[in-house]
Design a protein around this motif. Structure first.
Motif, PDB file in Angstrom:
ATOM      1  N   GLY A  20      26.209  47.786  99.314  1.00 27.25           N
ATOM      2  CA  GLY A  20      25.059  47.936  98.421  1.00 27.25           C
ATOM      3  C   GLY A  20      25.381  47.519  96.998  1.00 27.25           C
ATOM      4  N   PHE A  21      26.559  47.878  96.519  1.00 21.02           N
ATOM      5  CA  PHE A  21      26.992  47.460  95.184  1.00 21.02           C
ATOM      6  C   PHE A  21      27.021  45.941  95.091  1.00 21.02           C
ATOM      7  CE2 PHE A  21      30.425  45.859  92.525  1.00 21.02           C
ATOM      8  CZ  PHE A  21      30.064  46.371  91.279  1.00 21.02           C
ATOM      9  N   TYR A  22      27.679  45.293  96.051  1.00 21.14           N
ATOM     10  CA  TYR A  22      27.802  43.835  96.000  1.00 21.14           C
ATOM     11  C   TYR A  22      26.476  43.136  96.253  1.00 21.14           C
ATOM     12  CZ  TYR A  22      32.731  43.773  95.043  1.00 21.14           C
ATOM     13  OH  TYR A  22      33.950  43.915  94.412  1.00 21.14           O
ATOM     14  N   ALA A  23      25.579  43.734  97.008  1.00 22.76           N
ATOM     15  CA  ALA A  23      24.235  43.163  97.177  1.00 22.76           C
ATOM     16  C   ALA A  23      23.522  43.136  95.834  1.00 22.76           C
ATOM     17  CB  ALA A  23      23.430  43.949  98.207  1.00 22.76           C
ATOM     18  N   VAL A  26      25.551  40.144  93.798  1.00 23.97           N
ATOM     19  CA  VAL A  26      25.438  38.730  94.183  1.00 23.97           C
ATOM     20  C   VAL A  26      24.263  38.426  95.115  1.00 23.97           C
ATOM     21  CG1 VAL A  26      27.906  38.304  93.874  1.00 23.97           C
ATOM     22  CG2 VAL A  26      27.055  38.947  96.135  1.00 23.97           C
ATOM     23  N   GLY A  27      23.455  39.431  95.456  1.00 23.76           N
ATOM     24  CA  GLY A  27      22.334  39.212  96.369  1.00 23.76           C
ATOM     25  C   GLY A  27      22.803  39.181  97.809  1.00 23.76           C
ATOM     26  N   GLY A  28      21.903  38.803  98.690  1.00 27.63           N
ATOM     27  CA  GLY A  28      22.233  38.714 100.103  1.00 27.63           C
ATOM     28  C   GLY A  28      21.584  39.819 100.908  1.00 27.63           C
ATOM     29  N   GLU A  39      28.576  43.802 106.859  1.00 28.26           N
ATOM     30  CA  GLU A  39      28.636  42.464 106.277  1.00 28.26           C
ATOM     31  C   GLU A  39      27.465  42.238 105.334  1.00 28.26           C
ATOM     32  OE1 GLU A  39      28.940  39.517 109.344  1.00 28.26           O
ATOM     33  OE2 GLU A  39      30.928  40.234 109.953  1.00 28.26           O
ATOM     34  N   LEU A  40      27.743  41.496 104.262  1.00 23.01           N
ATOM     35  CA  LEU A  40      26.733  41.067 103.305  1.00 23.01           C
ATOM     36  C   LEU A  40      26.643  39.552 103.434  1.00 23.01           C
ATOM     37  CD1 LEU A  40      24.806  41.647 100.944  1.00 23.01           C
ATOM     38  CD2 LEU A  40      26.780  41.447  99.420  1.00 23.01           C
ATOM     39  N   GLY A  45      27.884  30.553  99.819  1.00 21.69           N
ATOM     40  CA  GLY A  45      29.250  31.022  99.961  1.00 21.69           C
ATOM     41  C   GLY A  45      29.488  31.831 101.219  1.00 21.69           C
ATOM     42  N   PRO A  46      30.721  32.325 101.353  1.00 21.11           N
ATOM     43  CA  PRO A  46      31.092  33.066 102.547  1.00 21.11           C
ATOM     44  C   PRO A  46      30.481  34.474 102.572  1.00 21.11           C
ATOM     45  CG  PRO A  46      32.893  33.073 100.994  1.00 21.11           C
ATOM     46  CD  PRO A  46      31.831  32.170 100.427  1.00 21.11           C
ATOM     47  N   THR A  47      30.502  35.058 103.735  1.00 19.67           N
ATOM     48  CA  THR A  47      30.056  36.431 103.915  1.00 19.67           C
ATOM     49  C   THR A  47      31.085  37.373 103.301  1.00 19.67           C
ATOM     50  OG1 THR A  47      28.856  35.925 105.935  1.00 19.67           O
ATOM     51  CG2 THR A  47      29.629  38.187 105.701  1.00 19.67           C
ATOM     52  N   LEU A  48      30.608  38.418 102.651  1.00 15.94           N
ATOM     53  CA  LEU A  48      31.483  39.499 102.204  1.00 15.94           C
ATOM     54  C   LEU A  48      31.412  40.587 103.264  1.00 15.94           C
ATOM     55  CD1 LEU A  48      30.659  39.863  98.401  1.00 15.94           C
ATOM     56  CD2 LEU A  48      32.736  38.949  99.440  1.00 15.94           C
ATOM     57  N   ALA A  49      32.553  41.078 103.678  1.00 14.64           N
ATOM     58  CA  ALA A  49      32.602  42.146 104.672  1.00 14.64           C
ATOM     59  C   ALA A  49      33.300  43.363 104.068  1.00 14.64           C
ATOM     60  CB  ALA A  49      33.349  41.665 105.908  1.00 14.64           C
TER      61      ALA A  49
END
Length: 119
Positions: A20-23, A26-28, A39-40, A45-49
């Protein structure tokens, strides 16, 4: 080429919360696999997990007592505005060099370092 980058994974105590923080940063779209892995997925770019780890120990900045083991650089057009936004999301400012550099170092809510970089 042997393969393609599928995801960049971060260990953490609560995968949903950190996703949730990273969403917010950087969105997603957050895709939950289970309580242990989230996963985000974004358009760029790549997926953040985010992987749940019992007894998580946050990296230390700037010492190597608990090494950072990697960090993300996030490009922004306005460092001051972006700083205010990430602090509101729950980040902690680690280093800003009194505004003399084109980047600033923060920690996410569980201690992973990341940089906001002027672009």
């Amino acid at each position: 080429m042997i393969g393609t980058l599928r995801a960049y994974a971060l260990d953490c105590p609560d995968p949903r919360a950190l996703a949730g923080f990273y969403a917010g940063l950087v969105g997603g779209k957050i895709v939950e696999e289970d309580d242990e892995w989230v996963e985000l997925v974004g358009d760029h770019g790549p997926t953040l997990a985010f992987q749940r780890v019992e007894g998580f120990r946050a990296p230390a900045w700037p010492t190597q007592d608990a090494p950072q083991q990697g960090h993300l650089d996030i490009g922004v057009t306005d460092l001051d505005a972006a700083q205010a936004q990430v602090l509101e999301l729950g980040a902690t400012l680690l280093e800003d060099w009194n505004g003399t550099k084109g980047w600033r170092v923060f920690a996410d809510p569980v201690g992973h370092p990341f940089c906001l970089c002027a672009c």
